[in-house]
Design an enzyme around this catalytic site. Structure first.
Site, PDB file in Angstrom:
ATOM      1  N   THR A 170       0.794  -1.204   0.000  1.00 33.27           N
ATOM      2  CA  THR A 170       0.000   0.000   0.000  1.00 33.27           C
ATOM      3  C   THR A 170       0.839   1.272   0.000  1.00 33.27           C
ATOM      4  O   THR A 170       1.923   1.291   0.574  1.00 33.27           O
ATOM      5  CB  THR A 170      -0.850  -0.091   1.285  1.00 33.27           C
ATOM      6  OG1 THR A 170      -1.614  -1.281   1.200  1.00 33.27           O
ATOM      7  CG2 THR A 170      -1.721   1.088   1.513  1.00 33.27           C
ATOM      8  N   VAL A 230     -13.132  -5.622   1.065  1.00 26.95           N
ATOM      9  CA  VAL A 230     -12.649  -4.241   1.120  1.00 26.95           C
ATOM     10  C   VAL A 230     -11.884  -4.065   2.434  1.00 26.95           C
ATOM     11  O   VAL A 230     -12.368  -4.481   3.489  1.00 26.95           O
ATOM     12  CB  VAL A 230     -13.837  -3.253   1.039  1.00 26.95           C
ATOM     13  CG1 VAL A 230     -13.378  -1.834   1.307  1.00 26.95           C
ATOM     14  CG2 VAL A 230     -14.502  -3.348  -0.334  1.00 26.95           C
ATOM     15  N   GLY A 231     -10.710  -3.472   2.352  1.00 20.25           N
ATOM     16  CA  GLY A 231      -9.891  -3.278   3.555  1.00 20.25           C
ATOM     17  C   GLY A 231     -10.113  -1.914   4.183  1.00 20.25           C
ATOM     18  O   GLY A 231     -11.130  -1.253   3.954  1.00 20.25           O
ATOM     19  N   ASP A 232      -9.137  -1.494   4.957  1.00 22.05           N
ATOM     20  CA  ASP A 232      -9.254  -0.207   5.653  1.00 22.05           C
ATOM     21  C   ASP A 232      -8.962   0.988   4.756  1.00 22.05           C
ATOM     22  O   ASP A 232      -9.403   2.109   5.025  1.00 22.05           O
ATOM     23  CB  ASP A 232      -8.289  -0.166   6.852  1.00 22.05           C
ATOM     24  CG  ASP A 232      -6.829  -0.339   6.425  1.00 22.05           C
ATOM     25  OD1 ASP A 232      -6.564  -1.126   5.488  1.00 22.05           O
ATOM     26  OD2 ASP A 232      -5.949   0.314   7.024  1.00 22.05           O
ATOM     27  N   THR A 262      -0.973   1.249   6.873  1.00 23.94           N
ATOM     28  CA  THR A 262      -0.739   0.056   6.068  1.00 23.94           C
ATOM     29  C   THR A 262      -0.721  -1.141   7.009  1.00 23.94           C
ATOM     30  O   THR A 262      -0.300  -1.017   8.157  1.00 23.94           O
ATOM     31  CB  THR A 262       0.567   0.146   5.259  1.00 23.94           C
ATOM     32  OG1 THR A 262       0.765  -1.104   4.580  1.00 23.94           O
ATOM     33  CG2 THR A 262       1.783   0.433   6.124  1.00 23.94           C
TER      34      THR A 262
HETATM   35  N1  ASP Z   1      -4.278  -2.144   4.575  1.00 24.01           N
HETATM   36  C1  ASP Z   1      -4.383  -2.794   3.297  1.00 24.01           C
HETATM   37  C2  ASP Z   1      -5.611  -3.658   3.280  1.00 24.01           C
HETATM   38  O1  ASP Z   1      -5.930  -4.263   4.292  1.00 24.01           O
HETATM   39  C3  ASP Z   1      -3.202  -3.622   2.918  1.00 24.01           C
HETATM   40  C4  ASP Z   1      -1.814  -3.061   3.181  1.00 24.01           C
HETATM   41  O2  ASP Z   1      -1.678  -1.994   3.730  1.00 24.01           O
HETATM   42  O3  ASP Z   1      -0.831  -3.707   2.829  1.00 24.01           O
HETATM   43  O4  ASP Z   1      -6.196  -3.796   2.240  1.00 24.01           O
END
Ligand code: ASP
Length: 324
Positions: free
Chosen positions: A190, A219-221, A240
């Site tokens: 990310t 869907v993530g954060d 991240t």
């Molecule tokens: N936070 C991101 C998600 O969960 C992934 C990442 O930051 O690597 O989609």
């Protein structure tokens, strides 16, 4: 009905084109000398130094960000430009470099927040957007909404002028998952950016292809304001890591509120949420970058580290992977 839909799409497209043709924000900030740009390129899976191609990209972005901010450019513009360039680089897990989900195709998430007024825009589970961060800005500036998702959301944003890629399978770097046991081409995650401009305004943004092996539609954060991206008049943050934990913790807003309500240093509030809550209590890997109006610069990780770089009015560029 179809006619009306087409007419309104044309009208929206006209508006969007006129907006895209505008120069970046007209306001020039020269109230203060101080500015900050802090970028991240994702959580690390193992201990490592900044590798040359990421070093080169971050240097270039921090140099151009420094120039723009020194001349009075807005934090919002610099955040958007930095993230769009990281999306286009193909060497980070966002935009072109986005990894695939467990079904073998790409779904991207992004968000953007303007600390001056709380205005926000976000996109989730998008399969054809070229630059999810630019689409997030369209959401923020051209609609009354905050978050658009999936194929219908993508079509609405395309009607507003967001660029779609013709052939996702060839555009996205890792549309085909790497053969078992082989490394992925996108090693880092990310991307995120937070900035403070010479008007004293803050902005934050984040963009991703998501967590490896995520299920289709997950869907993530990253597109959730207050979980990942957050900016107000005092702080700007981007995350991240394992998004599920950041969502449940409303992590980035929690940090900003702890710092404000408890009158505690930003570093302390960030470390508590990243290390104690997300790390120890949830057992989830994560990192956050954060800046404050008074010049605080915070990088906090509960894992091997995070790829980061920053520049301030002093002019020096700092790059690293371990907490400073
Ligand atoms: N936070 C991101 C998600 O969960 C992934 C990442 O930051 O690597 O989609």
């Amino acid at each position: 009905m179809e006619m009306i839909r087409k007419l309104s799409a044309l009208l929206n497209l006209g508006l969007a084109i006129s907006m895209l043709a505008l120069p970046a924000e007209a306001n020039i900030c020269d109230g203060n000398e101080a500015f900050t740009l802090l970028l991240h390129g994702g959580l690390l899976d193992y201990e490592e130094e900044v590798e040359p191609r990421h070093r080169a990209l971050f240097r270039q972005l921090l140099e151009s960000g420094r120039e723009r901010l020194a001349k009075g450019g807005s934090a919002l513009d610099v955040v958007v430009e930095s993230i769009a360039a990281m999306e286009d680089s193909g060497i980070l897990n966002a935009g072109k470099g986005s990894i695939v989900n467990s079904a073998g195709f790409t779904e991207t998430d992004a968000s953007l927040m303007d600390g001056r007024n709380g205005r926000s825009g976000a996109v989730a589970a998008m399969q054809r957007l070229k630059n999810p961060i630019l689409a997030s800005r369209l959401v923020m500036e051209r609609t009354k909404h905050v978050l658009f998702a999936g194929a219908t959301g993508e079509q609405t944003l395309a009607d507003l002028g967001a660029e779609l890629v013709e052939d996702p399978a060839s555009y996205f770097q890792e549309y085909v998952p790497p053969p078992k046991g082989e490394p992925s081409k996108t090693e880092h995650g990310t991307v995120g950016a937070v900035a403070l401009d010479r008007c004293g305004n803050l902005a934050a943004g984040t963009s991703t292809g998501g967590w490896p092996h995520k299920m289709p539609g997950r869907v993530g954060d990253t597109p959730i304001i207050g979980a990942s991206t957050y900016a107000d008049q005092r702080y700007a943050l981007s995350t991240t890591g394992v998004g599920e934990s950041f969502i449940k913790r409303a992590a980035s807003r929690d940090i900003a509120m702890r710092a404000e309500y408890l009158n505690t240093p930003l570093k302390r509030a960030t470390d508590y949420v990243v290390k104690e809550l997300i790390g120890k209590q949830d057992g989830a890997g994560g990192a956050i970058i954060a800046i404050g109006k008074d010049g605080e610069i915070v990088v906090s990780s509960n894992s091997y580290g995070v790829l980061y770089g920053w520049v301030t009015q002093s002019g020096d560029i700092v790059l690293g992977t371990r907490e400073p």
